[in-house]
Design a protein around this motif. Structure first.
Motif, short mmCIF file in Angstrom:
data_model
loop_
_atom_site.label_atom_id
_atom_site.label_comp_id
_atom_site.label_asym_id
_atom_site.label_seq_id
_atom_site.Cartn_x
_atom_site.Cartn_y
_atom_site.Cartn_z
N ARG A 168 0.82 -1.22 0.00
CA ARG A 168 0.00 0.00 0.00
C ARG A 168 0.85 1.27 0.00
O ARG A 168 0.45 2.30 -0.56
N LEU A 169 2.02 1.20 0.62
CA LEU A 169 2.88 2.38 0.67
C LEU A 169 3.59 2.64 -0.65
O LEU A 169 3.88 3.79 -0.99
N GLN A 170 3.89 1.58 -1.40
CA GLN A 170 4.66 1.75 -2.64
C GLN A 170 3.99 2.70 -3.63
O GLN A 170 4.64 3.64 -4.13
N PRO A 171 2.70 2.53 -3.94
CA PRO A 171 2.11 3.45 -4.93
C PRO A 171 2.01 4.89 -4.46
O PRO A 171 2.17 5.81 -5.26
N THR A 172 1.78 5.10 -3.15
CA THR A 172 1.73 6.49 -2.68
C THR A 172 3.13 7.09 -2.63
O THR A 172 3.31 8.30 -2.87
N ALA A 173 4.14 6.26 -2.34
CA ALA A 173 5.52 6.75 -2.40
C ALA A 173 5.88 7.16 -3.81
O ALA A 173 6.49 8.21 -4.04
N ALA A 174 5.48 6.34 -4.79
CA ALA A 174 5.77 6.65 -6.19
C ALA A 174 5.01 7.89 -6.65
O ALA A 174 5.55 8.73 -7.39
N MET A 180 9.48 6.27 1.91
CA MET A 180 8.53 5.82 2.92
C MET A 180 9.23 4.88 3.89
O MET A 180 9.85 3.90 3.48
N ILE A 181 9.12 5.18 5.19
CA ILE A 181 9.73 4.37 6.24
C ILE A 181 8.63 3.62 6.98
O ILE A 181 7.65 4.22 7.43
N LEU A 182 8.79 2.30 7.09
CA LEU A 182 7.83 1.46 7.81
C LEU A 182 8.52 0.87 9.04
O LEU A 182 9.50 0.14 8.92
N SER A 230 11.87 7.35 -8.50
CA SER A 230 11.63 8.61 -7.78
C SER A 230 11.23 8.38 -6.33
O SER A 230 10.89 9.32 -5.62
N HIS A 231 11.29 7.13 -5.87
CA HIS A 231 10.84 6.83 -4.52
C HIS A 231 11.62 5.64 -3.98
O HIS A 231 12.34 4.96 -4.71
N ALA A 232 11.45 5.39 -2.67
CA ALA A 232 12.13 4.24 -2.03
C ALA A 232 11.34 3.80 -0.81
O ALA A 232 10.61 4.60 -0.21
N LEU A 233 11.49 2.52 -0.45
CA LEU A 233 10.84 1.94 0.72
C LEU A 233 11.89 1.46 1.71
O LEU A 233 12.86 0.79 1.32
N LEU A 234 11.71 1.81 2.96
CA LEU A 234 12.64 1.41 4.02
C LEU A 234 11.86 0.76 5.15
O LEU A 234 10.85 1.29 5.61
N VAL A 235 12.32 -0.42 5.59
CA VAL A 235 11.72 -1.12 6.74
C VAL A 235 12.73 -1.14 7.87
O VAL A 235 13.90 -1.48 7.66
N VAL A 236 12.27 -0.79 9.07
CA VAL A 236 13.17 -0.77 10.23
C VAL A 236 12.48 -1.45 11.41
O VAL A 236 11.30 -1.19 11.69
#
Length: 362
Positions: A168-174, A180-182, A230-236
């Motif tokens: 769900r975060l990927q399309p809004t990040a794009a 986006m950090i999760l 143009s975007h990236a996803l990070l999980v911590v």
């Protein structure tokens, strides 16, 4: 050794999806196959420590298929108050292990199935030994940090939540060109972040067991963003510390320190160093709730049946476990040794790096 007539079952520690499925399997096999009476103890060890003990008699005939699908635990649970050092209203502590033993005697329990994590296994095994009652453990925790088993009940459902959140975060990040950090749960173990991060295609996965640097992290994000994205996803994982090794936690009145906030720490540092618009989502207790995944329902059912078989065979002080694609059992002494953390040679760490994910500096 006297015959088993009355079996107790309780849930202890934090809740997760799949607990009711374990209780269902234990009750069905004990009632229908073994002919035993089954008592569900309410609110973990607290139910046995109160006078009179709090419990529900469980009958396989009264369970419908809906219980398999329900999250949480209808018996209730607790993760507060060590019975050997139980907090009192005046701030002092008292050993209430004798109250636990008295509750066992009053209910006439011949054995106890404990559904819990490593901390619950450690405390309940001591309580049961002191009370003179045989115990069999069933591992459950979204953190998947119990020794002796590849999977614990609740882990698969938690991974589904993390993966769905990243989807769900990927399309809004794009859409907004954001990082986006999760932030996930897991305490000192990175199993949730690692598994969910790989499944959800994260560009960065940070876990407590592996060191990282902000320079290395930001350099990786720059490479990702320079390759036409143009975007990236990070999980911590919530237990990840700052670059300097300081824990990130919050303190609430009357409670111990809680993990939480490392996502916002990373948001500030990434925004400052990279200049990218950054947002944080903290999943928190969403990872504990909801309908159990098919994997957790299967695991819970297999664990519950095997636990009852161990009781029938008088093989106590053991925990059911999943190893090499099957149900086995291991001694509790091998389980109650602390949390099972990620090891540097974990194959999934190599997998993450193999698909281009930053998971700490090598």
């Amino acid at each position: 050794m006297k015959d088993i007539k009355t079996l107790g079952v309780l849930t202890s520690g934090g809740d997760c999806a799949g607990l009711n499925a374990v209780i269902r399997a234990v009750t069905y096999h004990a009632n229908r196959v073994c002919g035993w009476r089954v008592l569900g103890v309410l609110d973990g060890s607290l139910g046995l420590m109160e006078k009179p003990p709090r419990y529900r008699e469980l009958h396989a005939d009264s369970f419908d298929e809906g219980l398999l699908r329900e999250g949480g635990t209808f018996l209730g649970t607790t993760n507060k108050g060590d019975p050997f050092r139980f907090p009192q209203p005046d701030g002092s502590f008292r050993d209430r292990s004798g109250d636990f033993a008295a509750g066992v005697r009053e209910l006439g329990l011949d054995a106890l199935v404990v559904i819990g994590g490593d901390g619950s296994m450690r405390i309940l095994s001591r309580l049961c030994e002191q009370a003179g009652i045989g115990m069999v453990g069933v591992p459950k925790t979204i953190d998947n940090d119990v020794h002796g088993t590849e999977y614990a009940v609740g882990f698969a459902s938690a991974i589904n939540v993390v993966t769905d959140a990243l989807d769900r975060l990927q399309p809004t990040a794009a859409s907004h060109h954001r990082v986006m950090i999760l932030e996930t749960m897991g305490r000192d173990a990175g199993h949730i972040a690692l598994n969910g991060g790989i499944a959800g295609g994260a560009d960065v996965i940070l876990v407590p067991e592996l060191p990282y640097t902000l320079d290395g992290l930001v350099a990786h994000l720059r490479r990702v963003l320079s390759q036409g994205r143009s975007h990236a996803l990070l999980v911590v994982a919530e237990g990840v510390k700052t670059e300097e090794g300081k824990p990130v936690s919050i303190s609430l009145p009357g409670e111990q320190l809680r993990y939480g906030g490392v996502g916002y720490y990373l948001e500030r540092e990434i925004s400052r160093r990279l200049g990218a618009e950054t947002r944080v989502t903290v999943l928190g207790h969403l990872q504990r709730g909801g309908t159990p995944s098919p994997r957790d329902r299967l695991l819970a059912s297999a664990f519950g049946v095997h636990a009852v078989r161990l009781v029938a065979e008088r093989r106590f002080s053991r925990m059911v476990a999943w190893q090499d694609r099957g149900v086995v059992d291991v001694p509790l002494s091998a389980v109650t040794v602390g949390s099972r953390l990620l090891q540097p040679d974990d194959p999934l760490i190599a997998t993450a790096r193999g698909v281009g994910t930053y998971i700490g500096d090598v």
